[in-house]
Write a protein that holds these residues in place. Structure first.
Motif: not given
Length: 391
Positions: A213-221, A267-269, A290-296, A350-354
């Motif tokens: 779940m975390g791979v796509g989060l840190p550098l999204a901004p 699924a939401l992430l 908005f859906l990224r909050a599903s990690y929390g 792509l890693v997260t989605l796979a």
């Protein structure tokens, strides 16, 4: 809610106001200070490592020496490191201050156990989510405000304003009362918990799921800035949207069976990551946040799934173990995300989605089901245990 929990909720509100100002745009400030994507990943990895190394010892100390001491020490250290980040003129001085700030996450086990002990007639889940709602409330508008301040006055100014909120929050937390140290009926035999195969298996599942779940989060901004061309103010507004998502997802899914919510959060992430990767319209990107909050939400469910059987006097250990596992997962993926982003900004997504479909299947079959005597509800409210977006 009694006096002490009201004070904690107020202190968390003020802390959420301060932390929300910068937490969503922090990768952009690191970039401004001269860190490349790989370096940013390394810094965020070290940030999570500092938090991970602090959870378990602090949880045990809270069980043995008292919760207030641990809570107050973390608040003071957080305020001091916040001031240091605001004063740091370059990356060489900013990073050490940031890493010290990362260690202050050690208050979480003590804070959660303090809230439960002070809950009175409230159910534990209700007490935790009601008090932690203070942080969520404080961080609803502050990310947008931080983005606007950064755009008008510079990102360094954002940290100065945040430090002021931290100082006031610390003054509030000093007012809570000490609690008597509880003694476990099992004599604080922590090894018994660590020898449970079911618990160790659940920890392994947590580690794998949160890593994916975390791979796509840190550098999204940074992706939004570099690839989509959005400025810091828009990214700040997206942070506010994510906080609103945290509140609404907890309200809408919080009364559902824990295992189902655990899978649904993944699924939401997946949908969030897909929108971040392919979305170009600002509305789709806002929905992604908005859906990224599903990690929390997933992080909250992990505490629910793992913390049902801890004994009196072991609450700090139970919360500490779960938070350690989650933070350790983020250590590796933050570094990996930086390396992947350097090669291709799309690869972390792509890693997260796979891999997310695999984690959803494993979670459905391996996550513990409630015993017949248990109420199969999570019982979350508008708030949830604090999840820093960097972790």
């Amino acid at each position: 809610m009694n006096r002490d929990n009201r004070l904690i909720a107020l202190a968390l509100f003020l802390w959420g106001m301060g932390e929300g100002l910068f937490i969503f745009i922090q990768p952009l400030y690191l970039d401004q200070l001269g860190a490349n994507p790989a370096r940013i990943g390394e810094i965020l990895s070290a940030f999570s490592l500092m938090a991970a190394l602090s959870f378990l010892p602090a949880g045990i100390i809270a069980d043995r020496a008292g919760r207030k001491r641990v809570i107050v020490s973390g608040w003071v250290l957080g305020a001091v490191s916040g001031v240091a980040m605001a004063l740091a003129p370059d990356l060489r001085l900013f990073v050490p201050a940031l890493l010290v700030y990362g260690t202050t996450a050690y208050v979480m086990p003590a804070l959660s156990s303090y809230i439960i002990a002070a809950r009175g007639e409230l159910a534990p889940e209700r007490a935790l989510t009601s008090v932690y709602a203070g942080y969520s409330a404080g961080s609803i508008l502050s990310p947008a405000l931080g983005g606007e301040i950064g755009k008008l006055l510079g990102l360094r100014t954002v940290y100065g304003v945040a430090a002021a909120f931290f100082v006031v929050s610390t003054l509030v937390i000093l007012l809570i009362r000490s609690q008597p140290v509880e003694r476990s009926t099992t004599g604080l035999r922590y090894g018994a918990l660590l020898r449970q195969r079911s618990f160790l298996g659940l920890c392994a599942l947590f580690f794998f799921v949160f890593s994916v779940m975390g791979v796509g989060l840190p550098l999204a901004p940074k992706y939004l800035k570099d690839v989509r061309g959005l400025d810091v103010a828009v990214v700040g507004w997206f942070g506010s949207v994510q906080t609103i998502g945290a509140v609404l997802l907890n309200l809408s899914l919080g009364r559902r069976p824990a295992r189902r919510v655990w899978v649904a959060s993944q699924a939401l992430l997946f949908l969030s990551t897909l929108l971040l990767w392919r979305g170009t319209w600002v509305g789709w990107l806002g929905l992604a946040y908005f859906l990224r909050a599903s990690y929390g939400l997933a992080r909250t469910i992990a505490n629910v799934l793992a913390g049902r059987d801890d004994a009196p006097g072991q609450h700090g250990l139970a919360f500490g173990l779960v938070e350690t596992i989650i933070s350790l997962s983020y250590v590796g993926v933050s570094y990996l995300a930086g390396q992947l982003y350097t090669r291709n900004p799309e690869w972390p997504f792509l890693v997260t989605l796979a891999l997310l479909p695999l984690t959803m299947g494993l979670s459905w079959f391996l996550a513990p089901r409630p015993a017949p005597a248990q109420v199969p509800e999570v019982g979350l409210g508008a708030g949830a245990p604090i999840e820093r977006p960097l972790e």
